[in-house]
Design an enzyme around this catalytic site. Structure first.
Site, short mmCIF file in Angstrom:
data_model
loop_
_atom_site.label_atom_id
_atom_site.label_comp_id
_atom_site.label_asym_id
_atom_site.label_seq_id
_atom_site.Cartn_x
_atom_site.Cartn_y
_atom_site.Cartn_z
N TRP A 1 51.60 40.98 50.24
CA TRP A 1 51.62 41.94 49.17
C TRP A 1 51.09 43.28 49.36
O TRP A 1 51.53 44.49 49.20
CB TRP A 1 51.01 41.28 47.89
CG TRP A 1 51.73 40.21 47.44
CD1 TRP A 1 51.40 38.84 47.44
CD2 TRP A 1 53.02 40.06 47.04
NE1 TRP A 1 52.35 37.95 47.06
CE2 TRP A 1 53.32 38.76 46.71
CE3 TRP A 1 54.29 41.29 46.60
CZ2 TRP A 1 54.75 38.36 46.28
CZ3 TRP A 1 55.41 40.72 46.34
CH2 TRP A 1 55.61 39.19 45.87
N ASP B 1 44.55 45.82 44.16
CA ASP B 1 45.75 45.12 43.41
C ASP B 1 45.00 43.64 43.25
O ASP B 1 44.81 43.05 43.99
CB ASP B 1 46.95 44.86 44.26
CG ASP B 1 48.12 43.99 43.86
OD1 ASP B 1 47.66 43.45 42.77
OD2 ASP B 1 48.92 43.93 44.47
N LYS C 1 50.36 35.82 36.13
CA LYS C 1 49.59 34.79 36.98
C LYS C 1 48.30 34.31 36.05
O LYS C 1 48.15 33.15 36.01
CB LYS C 1 49.10 35.13 38.18
CG LYS C 1 50.03 35.50 39.25
CD LYS C 1 49.32 36.04 40.51
CE LYS C 1 50.50 36.27 41.49
NZ LYS C 1 51.06 35.15 42.05
#
Length: 314
Positions: free
Chosen positions: A102, A160, A184
């Site tokens: 990511w 992040d 999530k």
């Protein structure tokens, strides 16, 4: 019917109690006679909810007064573009600590808008976080982007936190920007939670779309457009806040890691112990590369027992 146990990393399983709340609110939100999903984001009902959810975030994370809280479209990947579009103008360069897929995607996206310096050594396999002594930081960088909770002084630190948002306490004041997709831990897919320090506003590149411009969205109080309407944050607060979430995350992840460690090599965790996640637990069967035939058999047997979405990200 076999009881389903959903192991999806995101969209992740909702708490049973949240299911019940959604059922009640789906057709008659707060006695309005209509669903929250069909409530105008300009209505008093939604404006009240918008204010309440921001207040919950501020309480849970002890967000300082000089930070703005935004709920934006596009999820975490939308912020891969929003971060450089809003911050890279100061020097035209940015540092990226690439420790996984990511952060690599975030760095790739940022290259569209300025010069990106990948500060960590190149690797084909992400099995841990390189020692900070190996990082090659650029003192001219507009910001440093990470996917962890380390702190670097001197330039704004952008984190992040898609995977671990609201799973534990963090010191927001150590960051310039924190962002993450909600799916999530804290809400529905498609929305990103962004916490941005006020002095980092008003620096967007001229080409920055309004929908990604943090300053524009602050002025619109996160309702520049119609936002997703569901959240899990009130449930987190009602269950004891982030201290309780951290306790549960440790308990649940330890159960899985203990099985891996005690399997005599049947299960294999490809991540260094000091870098293991309490949110997402990658594992293979047979070896680091995995035994494809055995893994397919495992997944087939697991699904028959109601254990779904164990295959994970490719």
């Amino acid at each position: 019917m076999v009881k389903i146990h959903n192991f999806g990393a995101g969209p992740a399983k909702l708490p049973e109690e949240v299911y019940e709340i959604i059922k009640k609110e789906l057709t008659n939100y707060e006695n309005s006679g209509i669903s929250l999903l069909e409530t105008s984001h300009r209505s008093g009902t939604y404006l009240k909810l918008n204010t309440e959810i921001q207040a919950v975030v501020r309480r849970l994370l002890n967000v300082p007064d000089n930070y703005k809280i935004l709920f934006l479209s596009g999820g975490g990947q939308g912020e891969f573009a929003a971060v450089p579009l809003n911050l890279i103008s100061r020097t035209g360069t940015a540092d990226y600590v690439v420790t996984g897929a990511w952060s690599a995607k975030a760095a790739k996206e940022a290259k569209k808008y300025g010069k990106v310096n990948v500060v960590t050594p190149h690797t084909e396999r992400y099995e841990g976080i390189p020692d900070q002594s190996t990082w090659k930081l650029d003192p001219n960088a507009s910001y440093v982007h990470i996917c962890t909770n380390e702190t670097i002084h001197g330039v704004p630190l952008v984190a992040d936190m898609s995977s671990n948002f609201m799973s534990k306490k963090v010191d927001v004041s150590k960051f310039g920007v924190i962002y993450g997709g909600a799916q999530k831990n804290i809400g529905t897919s498609g929305v990103a939670l962004v916490i941005v320090r006020e002095d980092l506003l008003n620096h967007a590149l001229p080409i920055c779309p309004s929908i990604l411009d943090w300053t524009v969205n602050v002025k619109a109080d996160s309702i520049l457009n119609t936002p997703p309407m569901f959240a899990v944050l009130q449930w987190i607060e009602s269950k004891g806040g982030l201290e309780k979430m951290a306790e549960l995350a440790t308990k649940k992840s330890s159960l899985v890691y203990n099985i891996i460690e005690e399997s005599n090599g049947f299960y294999y965790a490809p991540v260094a112990k000091n870098a293991r996640s309490k949110m997402n637990i990658p594992f293979r069967i047979g070896s680091a590369k995995g035994d494809d035939a055995l893994e397919k058999e495992f997944l087939k047997g697991a699904e028959a027992l109601g254990l779904i979405q164990l295959k994970g990200h490719r």
